[in-house]
Design a protein around this motif. Structure first.
Motif, PDB file in Angstrom:
ATOM      1  N   VAL A  14       0.848  -1.193   0.000  1.00  0.00           N
ATOM      2  CA  VAL A  14       0.000   0.000   0.000  1.00  0.00           C
ATOM      3  C   VAL A  14       0.883   1.243   0.000  1.00  0.00           C
ATOM      4  O   VAL A  14       1.781   1.372   0.841  1.00  0.00           O
ATOM      5  CB  VAL A  14      -0.912   0.030   1.249  1.00  0.00           C
ATOM      6  CG1 VAL A  14      -1.800   1.271   1.235  1.00  0.00           C
ATOM      7  CG2 VAL A  14      -1.747  -1.241   1.330  1.00  0.00           C
ATOM      8  N   LEU A  15       0.631   2.151  -0.935  1.00  0.00           N
ATOM      9  CA  LEU A  15       1.271   3.456  -0.903  1.00  0.00           C
ATOM     10  C   LEU A  15       0.333   4.401  -0.170  1.00  0.00           C
ATOM     11  O   LEU A  15      -0.802   4.651  -0.601  1.00  0.00           O
ATOM     12  CB  LEU A  15       1.544   3.966  -2.319  1.00  0.00           C
ATOM     13  CG  LEU A  15       2.496   5.164  -2.403  1.00  0.00           C
ATOM     14  CD1 LEU A  15       3.891   4.782  -1.920  1.00  0.00           C
ATOM     15  CD2 LEU A  15       2.579   5.685  -3.829  1.00  0.00           C
ATOM     16  N   ASP A  16       0.789   4.908   0.954  1.00  0.00           N
ATOM     17  CA  ASP A  16      -0.056   5.646   1.886  1.00  0.00           C
ATOM     18  C   ASP A  16       0.267   7.137   1.794  1.00  0.00           C
ATOM     19  O   ASP A  16       1.287   7.603   2.294  1.00  0.00           O
ATOM     20  CB  ASP A  16       0.200   5.120   3.304  1.00  0.00           C
ATOM     21  CG  ASP A  16      -0.647   5.807   4.362  1.00  0.00           C
ATOM     22  OD1 ASP A  16      -1.476   6.661   4.015  1.00  0.00           O
ATOM     23  OD2 ASP A  16      -0.466   5.468   5.552  1.00  0.00           O
ATOM     24  N   LEU A  17      -0.625   7.879   1.161  1.00  0.00           N
ATOM     25  CA  LEU A  17      -0.498   9.335   1.054  1.00  0.00           C
ATOM     26  C   LEU A  17      -1.536  10.016   1.940  1.00  0.00           C
ATOM     27  O   LEU A  17      -2.174  10.990   1.542  1.00  0.00           O
ATOM     28  CB  LEU A  17      -0.673   9.770  -0.402  1.00  0.00           C
ATOM     29  CG  LEU A  17       0.504   9.459  -1.335  1.00  0.00           C
ATOM     30  CD1 LEU A  17       0.103   9.592  -2.798  1.00  0.00           C
ATOM     31  CD2 LEU A  17       1.677  10.387  -1.034  1.00  0.00           C
ATOM     32  N   THR A  18      -1.696   9.480   3.161  1.00  0.00           N
ATOM     33  CA  THR A  18      -2.698  10.037   4.073  1.00  0.00           C
ATOM     34  C   THR A  18      -2.033  10.673   5.279  1.00  0.00           C
ATOM     35  O   THR A  18      -0.865  10.405   5.592  1.00  0.00           O
ATOM     36  CB  THR A  18      -3.677   8.953   4.563  1.00  0.00           C
ATOM     37  OG1 THR A  18      -3.004   8.070   5.482  1.00  0.00           O
ATOM     38  CG2 THR A  18      -4.231   8.144   3.396  1.00  0.00           C
ATOM     39  N   ARG A  19      -2.821  11.468   5.959  1.00  0.00           N
ATOM     40  CA  ARG A  19      -2.336  12.117   7.171  1.00  0.00           C
ATOM     41  C   ARG A  19      -3.520  12.410   8.090  1.00  0.00           C
ATOM     42  O   ARG A  19      -4.665  12.286   7.690  1.00  0.00           O
ATOM     43  CB  ARG A  19      -1.592  13.413   6.844  1.00  0.00           C
ATOM     44  CG  ARG A  19      -2.424  14.420   6.087  1.00  0.00           C
ATOM     45  CD  ARG A  19      -1.554  15.314   5.204  1.00  0.00           C
ATOM     46  NE  ARG A  19      -2.346  16.356   4.571  1.00  0.00           N
ATOM     47  CZ  ARG A  19      -3.114  16.162   3.509  1.00  0.00           C
ATOM     48  NH1 ARG A  19      -3.217  14.952   2.977  1.00  0.00           N
ATOM     49  NH2 ARG A  19      -3.807  17.148   2.997  1.00  0.00           N
ATOM     50  N   VAL A  20      -3.225  12.774   9.299  1.00  0.00           N
ATOM     51  CA  VAL A  20      -4.158  13.090  10.381  1.00  0.00           C
ATOM     52  C   VAL A  20      -4.890  11.820  10.833  1.00  0.00           C
ATOM     53  O   VAL A  20      -4.238  10.943  11.390  1.00  0.00           O
ATOM     54  CB  VAL A  20      -5.112  14.252  10.010  1.00  0.00           C
ATOM     55  CG1 VAL A  20      -5.897  14.688  11.261  1.00  0.00           C
ATOM     56  CG2 VAL A  20      -4.298  15.471   9.503  1.00  0.00           C
ATOM     57  N   LEU A  21      -6.190  11.613  10.555  1.00  0.00           N
ATOM     58  CA  LEU A  21      -6.876  10.502  11.205  1.00  0.00           C
ATOM     59  C   LEU A  21      -7.670   9.600  10.262  1.00  0.00           C
ATOM     60  O   LEU A  21      -7.539   8.374  10.319  1.00  0.00           O
ATOM     61  CB  LEU A  21      -7.803  11.023  12.309  1.00  0.00           C
ATOM     62  CG  LEU A  21      -8.496   9.967  13.167  1.00  0.00           C
ATOM     63  CD1 LEU A  21      -7.494   9.023  13.818  1.00  0.00           C
ATOM     64  CD2 LEU A  21      -9.340  10.640  14.247  1.00  0.00           C
ATOM     65  N   ALA A  35      -0.741  -6.127   5.339  1.00  0.00           N
ATOM     66  CA  ALA A  35      -0.212  -5.392   4.193  1.00  0.00           C
ATOM     67  C   ALA A  35       1.064  -4.639   4.565  1.00  0.00           C
ATOM     68  O   ALA A  35       1.239  -4.205   5.709  1.00  0.00           O
ATOM     69  CB  ALA A  35      -1.252  -4.414   3.657  1.00  0.00           C
ATOM     70  N   GLU A  36       1.946  -4.478   3.579  1.00  0.00           N
ATOM     71  CA  GLU A  36       3.098  -3.602   3.740  1.00  0.00           C
ATOM     72  C   GLU A  36       2.651  -2.191   3.377  1.00  0.00           C
ATOM     73  O   GLU A  36       2.248  -1.936   2.242  1.00  0.00           O
ATOM     74  CB  GLU A  36       4.252  -4.027   2.825  1.00  0.00           C
ATOM     75  CG  GLU A  36       5.464  -3.098   2.934  1.00  0.00           C
ATOM     76  CD  GLU A  36       6.556  -3.399   1.916  1.00  0.00           C
ATOM     77  OE1 GLU A  36       7.659  -2.846   2.050  1.00  0.00           O
ATOM     78  OE2 GLU A  36       6.278  -4.184   0.979  1.00  0.00           O
ATOM     79  N   VAL A  37       2.704  -1.282   4.342  1.00  0.00           N
ATOM     80  CA  VAL A  37       2.221   0.080   4.143  1.00  0.00           C
ATOM     81  C   VAL A  37       3.414   1.034   4.141  1.00  0.00           C
ATOM     82  O   VAL A  37       4.144   1.122   5.129  1.00  0.00           O
ATOM     83  CB  VAL A  37       1.226   0.490   5.235  1.00  0.00           C
ATOM     84  CG1 VAL A  37       0.729   1.923   5.002  1.00  0.00           C
ATOM     85  CG2 VAL A  37       0.043  -0.476   5.274  1.00  0.00           C
ATOM     86  N   ILE A  38       3.606   1.717   3.005  1.00  0.00           N
ATOM     87  CA  ILE A  38       4.686   2.702   2.878  1.00  0.00           C
ATOM     88  C   ILE A  38       4.061   4.083   3.004  1.00  0.00           C
ATOM     89  O   ILE A  38       3.350   4.544   2.112  1.00  0.00           O
ATOM     90  CB  ILE A  38       5.426   2.547   1.543  1.00  0.00           C
ATOM     91  CG1 ILE A  38       6.020   1.145   1.431  1.00  0.00           C
ATOM     92  CG2 ILE A  38       6.505   3.615   1.409  1.00  0.00           C
ATOM     93  CD1 ILE A  38       6.639   0.848   0.076  1.00  0.00           C
ATOM     94  N   LYS A  39       4.303   4.714   4.122  1.00  0.00           N
ATOM     95  CA  LYS A  39       3.709   6.021   4.419  1.00  0.00           C
ATOM     96  C   LYS A  39       4.608   7.131   3.889  1.00  0.00           C
ATOM     97  O   LYS A  39       5.766   7.239   4.283  1.00  0.00           O
ATOM     98  CB  LYS A  39       3.509   6.177   5.927  1.00  0.00           C
ATOM     99  CG  LYS A  39       2.822   7.482   6.350  1.00  0.00           C
ATOM    100  CD  LYS A  39       2.642   7.514   7.850  1.00  0.00           C
ATOM    101  CE  LYS A  39       1.992   8.807   8.320  1.00  0.00           C
ATOM    102  NZ  LYS A  39       0.549   8.875   7.963  1.00  0.00           N
ATOM    103  N   ILE A  40       4.068   7.948   2.993  1.00  0.00           N
ATOM    104  CA  ILE A  40       4.812   9.060   2.417  1.00  0.00           C
ATOM    105  C   ILE A  40       4.617  10.291   3.296  1.00  0.00           C
ATOM    106  O   ILE A  40       3.483  10.712   3.544  1.00  0.00           O
ATOM    107  CB  ILE A  40       4.341   9.353   0.972  1.00  0.00           C
ATOM    108  CG1 ILE A  40       4.420   8.083   0.116  1.00  0.00           C
ATOM    109  CG2 ILE A  40       5.159  10.477   0.365  1.00  0.00           C
ATOM    110  CD1 ILE A  40       5.797   7.473   0.024  1.00  0.00           C
ATOM    111  N   GLU A  41       5.717  10.880   3.758  1.00  0.00           N
ATOM    112  CA  GLU A  41       5.643  12.058   4.616  1.00  0.00           C
ATOM    113  C   GLU A  41       6.532  13.170   4.085  1.00  0.00           C
ATOM    114  O   GLU A  41       7.508  12.928   3.366  1.00  0.00           O
ATOM    115  CB  GLU A  41       6.063  11.698   6.041  1.00  0.00           C
ATOM    116  CG  GLU A  41       5.192  10.633   6.697  1.00  0.00           C
ATOM    117  CD  GLU A  41       5.433  10.536   8.192  1.00  0.00           C
ATOM    118  OE1 GLU A  41       5.010  11.450   8.913  1.00  0.00           O
ATOM    119  OE2 GLU A  41       6.071   9.560   8.625  1.00  0.00           O
ATOM    120  N   ARG A  42       6.172  14.378   4.454  1.00  0.00           N
ATOM    121  CA  ARG A  42       6.958  15.546   4.040  1.00  0.00           C
ATOM    122  C   ARG A  42       8.296  15.560   4.772  1.00  0.00           C
ATOM    123  O   ARG A  42       8.346  15.430   5.995  1.00  0.00           O
ATOM    124  CB  ARG A  42       6.208  16.837   4.365  1.00  0.00           C
ATOM    125  CG  ARG A  42       4.940  17.066   3.573  1.00  0.00           C
ATOM    126  CD  ARG A  42       4.198  18.268   4.109  1.00  0.00           C
ATOM    127  NE  ARG A  42       3.736  18.022   5.481  1.00  0.00           N
ATOM    128  CZ  ARG A  42       3.339  18.984   6.316  1.00  0.00           C
ATOM    129  NH1 ARG A  42       3.367  20.251   5.939  1.00  0.00           N
ATOM    130  NH2 ARG A  42       2.924  18.682   7.535  1.00  0.00           N
TER     131      ARG A  42
END
Length: 402
Positions: A14-21, A35-42
């Protein structure tokens, strides 16, 4: 102890382009299921909730808010406003099954990351967008916030004392329900893709999901055309089903049907009420709500909460104390269900998190890694998924792309 057994989504990326809740709730559920979740952060900033503190997790500078909804994720810092950062995302997508995002409508198009930009190149991609008002309609461009959605979705008009102000729910239910509905949609889309090879777009609007869980109150309006009034702690369709004061506190009483009301009268010595047509049936009790409440209030006030709970539970009558969070987490049933999980954190501390409530007999949720430090997995992901060298990563970092 951290569980490491495979979950039902093991092998899904999973490509995770989410934030907050709302978005992180959705992707944490996917991560819990394997799932393997890759969280994209600034770079340098990360998810906004990293700054939603205090409180911090003890002995760390990690916000409790962030740690609560970001376990089982890898943090990759990428500046998607730069062309090189966009290239990283596009390359990662080639090996991803899902993209989940909660940007404003149209915001990702300027980075070439909208559904329309990606669907031809990635026909198997499941693309879930979670926004305040969905991708269409006159409010689509508006930002969505939990309290705003609770207000616009009708829940605040139903919550609070009859002569008081409208009240929001004490937790951000609009965000949470949107995230959970998003996860449900993703799992349905995954089943479709497994059968057909075809990905699809999932459009989750927080207002839509909020209206969906108006449930019996929404149906009461549709059936009558009348706005349900605020009833405080009372139930619109069942009486008595509410909070009563006891000798030393409060109790929630849930009398769901007429046989239960008879047992309640037997326990409380109020058998005479059964001969009064105003009390004899639930429909009559709803019509005479104030009378029922005024009649029963002094009865419940005569004994302690503990006494009433013991007596009523012995007669299989729904009831319970109103617990503080300290009492919730100390409750023997809550503890027996393993609702709190200890996880090792990259800070060197052990953090406590609230467990996933989905109990699967063969493939239970897993707790593989606590919420990551900002950019904790940047080098790992760039090496393993993009094949970049240490020098190439250093060049990207020097340019503040990662």
């Amino acid at each position: 102890m951290t569980k490491t057994a495979p979950g039902p989504l093991t092998g899904i990326r999973v490509l995770d382009l989410t934030r907050v809740l709302a978005g992180p709730t959705c992707t944490q559920m996917l991560g819990d299921l394997g799932a393997e979740v890759i969280k994209i952060e600034r770079p340098g900033a990360g998810d906004d909730t990293r700054g939603f503190a205090p409180p911090y997790v003890p002995n760390t500078r990690e916000s409790a808010y962030f740690v609560g909804v970001n376990r089982n994720k890898k943090s990759l810092t990428v500046d998607i406003a730069q062309e090189a950062g966009q290239k990283i995302i596009h390359t990662l997508l080639a090996s991803c099954d899902m993209l989940v995002e909660n940007f404003k409508v149209g915001a990702l198009a300027k980075y070439g990351l909208s559904w329309e930009d990606l669907k031809a190149a990635h026909p198997r991609l499941i693309y879930c967008s979670i926004t305040g008002f969905g991708q269409t309609g006159p409010y689509a461009a508006r930002p969505g916030y939990d309290s705003l959605i609770q207000a616009m979705g009708g829940v605040m008009s139903l919550t609070g004392e009859p002569d008081g102000l409208p009240q929001k729910v004490g937790i951000p239910v609009a965000d949470l329900f949107a995230g959970l509905y998003g996860c449900i949609g993703i799992l349905a889309a995954l089943q479709h893709r497994n059968a057909t090879g075809e990905g699809q777009r999932i459009d989750i609007g927080m207002l839509d999901t909020h209206v969906a869980w108006l449930a019996n109150q929404g149906m009461n309006y549709l059936a009558t055309g009348e706005n349900p009034p605020r009833l405080g702690n009372q139930h619109p369709n069942i009486v008595p089903y509410q909070v009563f004061a006891t000798e030393d506190g409060y109790i929630v009483l849930s009398v769901g049907n007429d046989p239960t009301f008879k047992r309640f009268c037997d326990v409380t010595g109020q058998q005479a009420l059964l001969d009064d047509p105003r009390f004899a049936t639930n429909a009559a009790r709803v019509e005479n709500r104030a009378l029922v409440t005024d009649t029963l209030a002094p009865v419940l006030k005569s004994r302690t909460t503990t006494d009433w709970v013991a007596a009523l539970e012995a007669a299989s009558i729904g009831c319970g104390p109103i617990n503080t969070l300290a009492q919730v987490f100390a409750d023997p049933h809550v503890q027996a269900r393993g609702v709190v999980v200890d996880m090792p954190h990259a800070s060197g501390e052990t953090v406590q998190v609230i467990a996933n409530p989905v109990r699967l007999s063969a493939t239970p949720p897993t707790y593989r890694s606590a919420a990551p430090l900002l950019g904790q997995h940047t080098d790992e992901v760039l090496r393993e998924h993009l094949g970049l060298t240490i020098d190439e990563i250093a060049t990207l970092r020097a340019a503040r792309i990662v």
